[in-house]
Design a protein around this motif. Structure first.
Motif, PDB file in Angstrom:
ATOM      1  N   ILE A 142     -56.397   2.440 -16.639  1.00  0.00           N
ATOM      2  CA  ILE A 142     -55.813   1.890 -15.404  1.00  0.00           C
ATOM      3  C   ILE A 142     -54.737   0.859 -15.776  1.00  0.00           C
ATOM      4  O   ILE A 142     -53.621   0.884 -15.261  1.00  0.00           O
ATOM      5  N   GLU A 143     -55.081  -0.017 -16.713  1.00  0.00           N
ATOM      6  CA  GLU A 143     -54.119  -1.041 -17.155  1.00  0.00           C
ATOM      7  C   GLU A 143     -52.836  -0.388 -17.635  1.00  0.00           C
ATOM      8  O   GLU A 143     -51.725  -0.805 -17.299  1.00  0.00           O
ATOM      9  N   ASP A 144     -53.016   0.656 -18.429  1.00  0.00           N
ATOM     10  CA  ASP A 144     -51.871   1.378 -18.972  1.00  0.00           C
ATOM     11  C   ASP A 144     -51.039   2.014 -17.839  1.00  0.00           C
ATOM     12  O   ASP A 144     -49.824   1.986 -17.843  1.00  0.00           O
ATOM     13  N   ALA A 145     -51.737   2.552 -16.832  1.00  0.00           N
ATOM     14  CA  ALA A 145     -51.039   3.257 -15.747  1.00  0.00           C
ATOM     15  C   ALA A 145     -50.242   2.304 -14.869  1.00  0.00           C
ATOM     16  O   ALA A 145     -49.180   2.657 -14.368  1.00  0.00           O
ATOM     17  N   VAL A 146     -50.763   1.083 -14.668  1.00  0.00           N
ATOM     18  CA  VAL A 146     -50.065   0.182 -13.743  1.00  0.00           C
ATOM     19  C   VAL A 146     -49.011  -0.669 -14.454  1.00  0.00           C
ATOM     20  O   VAL A 146     -48.256  -1.372 -13.803  1.00  0.00           O
ATOM     21  N   ASP A 147     -48.979  -0.576 -15.771  1.00  0.00           N
ATOM     22  CA  ASP A 147     -48.071  -1.383 -16.574  1.00  0.00           C
ATOM     23  C   ASP A 147     -46.633  -1.292 -16.041  1.00  0.00           C
ATOM     24  O   ASP A 147     -45.992  -0.257 -16.154  1.00  0.00           O
ATOM     25  N   GLY A 148     -46.176  -2.349 -15.424  1.00  0.00           N
ATOM     26  CA  GLY A 148     -44.788  -2.399 -14.952  1.00  0.00           C
ATOM     27  C   GLY A 148     -44.496  -1.509 -13.749  1.00  0.00           C
ATOM     28  O   GLY A 148     -43.356  -1.401 -13.330  1.00  0.00           O
ATOM     29  N   ARG A 149     -45.513  -0.825 -13.197  1.00  0.00           N
ATOM     30  CA  ARG A 149     -45.282   0.083 -12.076  1.00  0.00           C
ATOM     31  C   ARG A 149     -45.998  -0.448 -10.833  1.00  0.00           C
ATOM     32  O   ARG A 149     -47.215  -0.650 -10.867  1.00  0.00           O
TER      33      ARG A 149
END
Ligand code: SAH
Length: 285
Positions: A142-149
């Motif tokens: 999840i952290e990776d997916a929301v990174d900057g998005r």
């Protein structure tokens, strides 16, 4: 004593512990504890109804048929009062930093490092304290997916304690739907969301048909068969450009799950011992 839970305790060879844990989840266990022992690994699995002894014996037979030396299954089961079950979880719930930005702790040990987002979880009667490899994997993906998005809408299928929905809220999602077929998990997810200041963002529902619209991110920490069953609905509910994160299966089942989600392609893989997790995106057309 009003009995609402059963505890099934097994001692298994250490190398079979993950496979047995996965089997117990598939059979409906809502929580597991494991501890090393002189004879291998002791697993305590909690069930809402009678433990699946016949299925356990079949599972052992299957292991033997597959040429795996598992000895005789050694188990005992006992009824538990609701309070005992909750107390037993508490002993195993220690604060934990996860990924780059998250910190999960129980209400009786609040506080997080200054550079981390605190998530306070009362484990109550539901799964999801961050101590299990599948929950941690989902949080990292999840952290990776929301990174900057920026995330407008997210959906958490099988929310349990609400941990993933709360993480989505803390990581900036503007609206998060959290679904669980277990009414008591829904209640707990609601109160945990409120405690974390996410009560207005996280909307808890006991049935997916109450959930409108499509989503930028969908996460589902379930088990293999549930993920296979949900494939069509998840793909319809995922917005173009969106991401689907799932866990709760073994690395052996990873290929089968990815193949079932034919409209999506795997963009991240996560493995932790026996457990696997995947992040998938829309295929480019
Ligand atoms: N999301 C939490 C809890 C996962 S446990 C975490 O990652 O730790 C899985 C939860 O899914 C359980 O609470 C169970 O009641 C729920 N569940 C199982 N099958 C489901 C389904 N088909 N739809 C919605 N919830 C489901």
């Amino acid at each position: 004593m009003p009995v609402s839970w059963w505890e099934l305790q097994l001692e298994v060879p250490a190398e079979l512990a993950d496979a047995v844990a996965s089997f117990l989840f598939d059979e409906g266990s809502t929580g597991l504890e494991t501890a090393e022992s002189s004879g291998g690994t002791v697993i305590k699995a909690y069930f809402r109804s009678d433990p699946p002894i016949a299925a356990l014996q079949r599972f052992w037979l299957d292991l033997r048929t597959a040429g795996i030396e598992a000895g005789e299954p050694s188990y005992r089961s006992k009824p538990l009062a609701e309070e005992d079950w909750a107390e037993s979880w508490k002993q195993h719930f220690q604060p934990l930093s996860i990924g780059r930005r998250l910190h999960v702790s129980p209400p009786w040990q609040r506080g997080a490092p200054a550079d981390r987002l605190p998530i306070v979880i009362d484990p109550g009667m539901a799964f999801g304290t961050g101590q299990h490899a599948t929950t941690r994997a989902c949080l990292e993906l999840i952290e990776d997916a929301v990174d900057g998005r920026p995330l407008a809408r997210a959906l958490d299928i099988g929310t349990g304690s609400g941990i993933l929905a709360i993480a989505l809220c803390k990581l900036g999602a503007r609206q998060v739907y959290a679904v669980d077929i277990d009414e008591r998990a829904c209640e707990l997810a609601r109160s945990n969301s409120a405690v974390n200041g996410c009560g207005d963002t996280v909307i808890v529902a006991s049935c997916w048909s109450e959930v409108p619209g499509t989503f930028d991110l969908i996460v589902a920490n379930l088990f293999t068969n549930a993920l296979l069953d949900l494939a069509a609905r998840v793909q319809v509910a995922l917005r173009p450009g969106g991401r689907f994160i799932c866990s709760g299966f073994s690395s052996e089942d990873e290929g089968r799950i990815a193949a079932h989600y034919g409209g999506l392609r795997v963009c991240r893989r996560h493995r932790d011992g026996f457990w696997a997790a995947l992040a998938m995106e829309w295929r480019e057309v």
